[in-house]
Design a protein around this motif. Sequence first.
Motif, PDB file in Angstrom:
ATOM      1  N   LEU A  87      27.293  29.869  49.995  1.00  0.00           N
ATOM      2  CA  LEU A  87      28.140  28.694  50.177  1.00  0.00           C
ATOM      3  C   LEU A  87      27.588  27.490  49.415  1.00  0.00           C
ATOM      4  O   LEU A  87      28.350  26.656  48.926  1.00  0.00           O
ATOM      5  N   LEU A  88      26.265  27.402  49.306  1.00  0.00           N
ATOM      6  CA  LEU A  88      25.671  26.271  48.593  1.00  0.00           C
ATOM      7  C   LEU A  88      26.076  26.247  47.125  1.00  0.00           C
ATOM      8  O   LEU A  88      26.115  25.178  46.510  1.00  0.00           O
ATOM      9  N   VAL A  89      26.355  27.412  46.537  1.00  0.00           N
ATOM     10  CA  VAL A  89      26.803  27.451  45.141  1.00  0.00           C
ATOM     11  C   VAL A  89      28.324  27.530  45.057  1.00  0.00           C
ATOM     12  O   VAL A  89      28.883  27.812  43.998  1.00  0.00           O
ATOM     13  N   GLY A  90      29.006  27.299  46.177  1.00  0.00           N
ATOM     14  CA  GLY A  90      30.462  27.250  46.169  1.00  0.00           C
ATOM     15  C   GLY A  90      31.147  28.597  46.144  1.00  0.00           C
ATOM     16  O   GLY A  90      32.316  28.694  45.766  1.00  0.00           O
ATOM     17  N   GLN A  91      30.436  29.661  46.571  1.00  0.00           N
ATOM     18  CA  GLN A  91      31.014  31.000  46.608  1.00  0.00           C
ATOM     19  C   GLN A  91      31.051  31.506  48.041  1.00  0.00           C
ATOM     20  O   GLN A  91      30.715  30.777  48.979  1.00  0.00           O
ATOM     21  N   ILE A  92      31.447  32.756  48.229  1.00  0.00           N
ATOM     22  CA  ILE A  92      31.566  33.332  49.561  1.00  0.00           C
ATOM     23  C   ILE A  92      31.219  34.809  49.502  1.00  0.00           C
ATOM     24  O   ILE A  92      31.384  35.451  48.453  1.00  0.00           O
ATOM     25  N   ASP A  93      30.712  35.344  50.586  1.00  0.00           N
ATOM     26  CA  ASP A  93      30.455  36.777  50.709  1.00  0.00           C
ATOM     27  C   ASP A  93      31.056  37.249  52.028  1.00  0.00           C
ATOM     28  O   ASP A  93      30.569  36.895  53.104  1.00  0.00           O
ATOM     29  N   LEU A  94      32.130  38.023  51.935  1.00  0.00           N
ATOM     30  CA  LEU A  94      32.828  38.527  53.116  1.00  0.00           C
ATOM     31  C   LEU A  94      32.298  39.868  53.597  1.00  0.00           C
ATOM     32  O   LEU A  94      32.813  40.418  54.565  1.00  0.00           O
ATOM     33  N   SER A  95      31.280  40.411  52.913  1.00  0.00           N
ATOM     34  CA  SER A  95      30.846  41.778  53.208  1.00  0.00           C
ATOM     35  C   SER A  95      29.498  41.856  53.904  1.00  0.00           C
ATOM     36  O   SER A  95      28.942  42.942  54.032  1.00  0.00           O
ATOM     37  N   VAL A  96      28.941  40.730  54.358  1.00  0.00           N
ATOM     38  CA  VAL A  96      27.588  40.772  54.925  1.00  0.00           C
ATOM     39  C   VAL A  96      27.515  41.700  56.140  1.00  0.00           C
ATOM     40  O   VAL A  96      26.503  42.357  56.373  1.00  0.00           O
ATOM     41  N   GLY A  97      28.580  41.762  56.920  1.00  0.00           N
ATOM     42  CA  GLY A  97      28.588  42.663  58.068  1.00  0.00           C
ATOM     43  C   GLY A  97      28.506  44.116  57.641  1.00  0.00           C
ATOM     44  O   GLY A  97      27.722  44.896  58.197  1.00  0.00           O
ATOM     45  N   SER A  98      29.305  44.500  56.649  1.00  0.00           N
ATOM     46  CA  SER A  98      29.285  45.880  56.166  1.00  0.00           C
ATOM     47  C   SER A  98      27.943  46.220  55.522  1.00  0.00           C
ATOM     48  O   SER A  98      27.428  47.332  55.672  1.00  0.00           O
TER      49      SER A  98
END
Length: 412
Positions: A87-98
């Motif tokens: 998030l600090l670089v303005g992106q997102i990761d929706l897969s951390v749970g998987s």
Amino acid sequence: MSPETPALDLQDERLVAPQTLGDAVRAAFRRVRDGDLGMLPVFGGIVVIWTVFQLLNRTFLSSTNLVNLSFDIVPVGFLALGIVCVLLVGQIDLSVGSVSGVAAAVTALVMVRYEQPIWLAILAAVATGCLIGFVYAQGFNRFAVPSFVMTLAGLLAFLGVQLWLLRGQNAVNLPYDSDLVQFAQLWFVPEWMSYLFAIIAAAGFLGTSLAGARTRKAAGLSAPSPRLLVFRAALVLAALGFTVFYLNKTRGVAWMFVLFVVVVLVMHYVLSRTKFGRSIYAVGGNPEAARRAGINVKSVYAWTFVMCSTLAAVGGVLAAARLAAATQSTGTGDVNLNAIAAAVIGGTSLFGGRGSAFSALLGILVIQSISSGLTLLNLDSSYRFMITGAVLVLAVALDSFARRSRQAHGRG
């Protein structure tokens, strides 16, 4: 800088370092007025949540429940810490749970099915997380796949990998007497050592504060007075000492919680005191300006994706250890949403460039406090989802409002 030469920042009151406690209080009020809220909203939220649940159930703030809470925040807390990075670089990761689910499955298979040492199982799980982050980095940097799309695909793909690794088994149980399971369930810091850790943490806080003051003076800027810095360190020591004392009234401070706090502190140092950390904030604030300033923007993106997936893998290992099993549901359900919500609720901006490692710690504390309080009240998860969703919307709205206020007052 000679005694006659005024500090370079004295012409702008927003940049002047406070010299006394009164100066610090006035500076804090000025920052809040200008929209620079920092951690104030999340601290206020924690106070409100804890007060309400304590009034409804007298056992909420008991030492026993807070020890349980310190265990529960760690696995998802590692995922939230990874989310803070992207998030600090303005992106997102929706897969951390998987990713955490895959790491848990790898840990269980290496330990149980292939009967390998614990350290090798953990290494294999963490290496899996690093590899996944590297794949994401290549997709983002080389093929310009948006992080939202790429990690959404990863969410589905790695859920399938997790089910494939478990070969249709609902769960692979870890040996209960293994050090990994004992670490996540029964290992506590000796009482004397927990107080020593508190003293070391306060001393480290004072040391870094004094070093920062010397750096400001060397650059010709005003610096906080040593007396004010010592007072702040004394407050930190008092808070840590009371926390340790209260937790030691029952089982004490869990080693797993200590591990999480140490990682948060290390990440905070990296983000706030190193060139790489400053590059992360620069890229999140304005990627093009960062590139023109000589920052390797693609490298920063790559490392943040790798760090996020690696921390998610560590969280998956600890989740399996906490449950003493890797199951098909590890990392599924609301794990993804809780990790993202924790980072945002803790103060990390969805717009990039603002936040800290402590956002993960405070955010997950808010979410797990809500879950713990509702469990003590015998209320089902539907209330937790609704309350967490409302808190998340409030946090994002507050961040957006504060961002506009900072711009209006020239704070960026």
